[in-house]
Design a protein around this motif. Sequence first.
Motif, PDB file in Angstrom:
ATOM      1  N   ILE A   4      -3.089   1.404   4.068  1.00  0.00           N
ATOM      2  CA  ILE A   4      -3.126   2.118   2.858  1.00  0.00           C
ATOM      3  C   ILE A   4      -3.299   1.339   1.530  1.00  0.00           C
ATOM      4  O   ILE A   4      -3.875   2.025   0.663  1.00  0.00           O
ATOM      5  CB  ILE A   4      -1.421   2.630   2.702  1.00  0.00           C
ATOM      6  CG1 ILE A   4      -1.389   3.717   1.353  1.00  0.00           C
ATOM      7  CG2 ILE A   4      -0.389   1.706   2.336  1.00  0.00           C
ATOM      8  CD1 ILE A   4      -1.872   4.834   1.827  1.00  0.00           C
ATOM      9  N   CYS A   8      -6.448   2.588  -0.742  1.00  0.00           N
ATOM     10  CA  CYS A   8      -6.143   2.937  -2.466  1.00  0.00           C
ATOM     11  C   CYS A   8      -7.019   2.263  -3.271  1.00  0.00           C
ATOM     12  O   CYS A   8      -7.306   2.446  -4.549  1.00  0.00           O
ATOM     13  CB  CYS A   8      -4.421   2.750  -2.770  1.00  0.00           C
ATOM     14  SG  CYS A   8      -3.651   3.990  -1.970  1.00  0.00           S
ATOM     15  N   ARG A  15      -0.651   3.277  -4.744  1.00  0.00           N
ATOM     16  CA  ARG A  15       0.019   3.731  -3.616  1.00  0.00           C
ATOM     17  C   ARG A  15       0.879   4.818  -3.793  1.00  0.00           C
ATOM     18  O   ARG A  15       0.827   5.748  -2.897  1.00  0.00           O
ATOM     19  CB  ARG A  15       0.618   2.633  -2.958  1.00  0.00           C
ATOM     20  CG  ARG A  15      -0.336   1.534  -2.579  1.00  0.00           C
ATOM     21  CD  ARG A  15       0.415   0.492  -1.596  1.00  0.00           C
ATOM     22  NE  ARG A  15       1.710   0.167  -1.863  1.00  0.00           N
ATOM     23  CZ  ARG A  15       2.337  -0.877  -1.281  1.00  0.00           C
ATOM     24  NH1 ARG A  15       1.621  -1.720  -0.402  1.00  0.00           N
ATOM     25  NH2 ARG A  15       3.674  -1.138  -1.502  1.00  0.00           N
ATOM     26  N   CYS A  18      -0.881   8.047  -3.881  1.00  0.00           N
ATOM     27  CA  CYS A  18      -1.525   8.368  -2.265  1.00  0.00           C
ATOM     28  C   CYS A  18      -0.499   9.003  -1.497  1.00  0.00           C
ATOM     29  O   CYS A  18      -0.636   9.937  -1.051  1.00  0.00           O
ATOM     30  CB  CYS A  18      -2.230   7.275  -1.814  1.00  0.00           C
ATOM     31  SG  CYS A  18      -2.809   7.508  -0.367  1.00  0.00           S
ATOM     32  N   TRP A  21       0.201  12.776  -2.841  1.00  0.00           N
ATOM     33  CA  TRP A  21      -0.822  13.460  -2.508  1.00  0.00           C
ATOM     34  C   TRP A  21      -0.646  13.991  -1.021  1.00  0.00           C
ATOM     35  O   TRP A  21      -0.803  15.212  -0.650  1.00  0.00           O
ATOM     36  CB  TRP A  21      -2.105  12.833  -2.499  1.00  0.00           C
ATOM     37  CG  TRP A  21      -3.264  13.590  -2.605  1.00  0.00           C
ATOM     38  CD1 TRP A  21      -3.595  14.762  -3.257  1.00  0.00           C
ATOM     39  CD2 TRP A  21      -4.071  13.929  -1.453  1.00  0.00           C
ATOM     40  NE1 TRP A  21      -4.704  15.617  -2.768  1.00  0.00           N
ATOM     41  CE2 TRP A  21      -4.892  14.896  -1.495  1.00  0.00           C
ATOM     42  CE3 TRP A  21      -4.100  13.057   0.047  1.00  0.00           C
ATOM     43  CZ2 TRP A  21      -5.899  15.307  -0.411  1.00  0.00           C
ATOM     44  CZ3 TRP A  21      -4.985  13.538   0.809  1.00  0.00           C
ATOM     45  CH2 TRP A  21      -6.047  14.353   0.544  1.00  0.00           C
ATOM     46  N   THR A  22      -0.254  12.897   0.027  1.00  0.00           N
ATOM     47  CA  THR A  22      -0.262  13.505   1.265  1.00  0.00           C
ATOM     48  C   THR A  22       1.206  14.448   1.514  1.00  0.00           C
ATOM     49  O   THR A  22       1.264  15.125   2.435  1.00  0.00           O
ATOM     50  CB  THR A  22      -0.156  12.092   2.111  1.00  0.00           C
ATOM     51  OG1 THR A  22       0.718  11.222   1.678  1.00  0.00           O
ATOM     52  CG2 THR A  22      -1.496  11.478   2.256  1.00  0.00           C
TER      53      THR A  22
END
Length: 151
Positions: A4, A8, A15, A18, A21-22
């Motif tokens: 990750i 990123c 992070r 990210c 968002w997921t």
Amino acid sequence: MFGIKRICRVPAVSRSACYRWTAGAQAREVRQAAEDTLVEETREIHGEHRRNCGALRVHAELRGFGHTVNRKRVARLMRKHGIIGRHLRKKKRTTVPDLLAPPMADLVQRDFTAGALDEKWCGDITYVQVGAACLYLACVIDIRSRRVLGW
């Protein structure tokens, strides 16, 4: 697979962003599915009205069917998906006032009462659109009896 941290670093995203968002991917899918069904219902309503209605009428129909949706969202979805209502024609300007002409005298002095017949007459000019042409209509009435004397 990449970690990750490396994923990123390339787009310069933190992070936490990210992960956020997921985590929101499922909510985005649900929102997109709801938007797709709303667009389909909008297309149906638009088709039922022979492609005449715009966002206001479609919004009213959707509200009538029990949907809680904002008018601006309906307008945005219609614009995004190319659903266009029929536009009203621009009004035709038939008379242009002469600004340099002196004003007409008010012979009645804004007193629209008369003691006897044929004491005061009043008139007006308007136009009636017949097909593609405009016909002008001038009318004279007696103020006392409100009877049309001529046109």
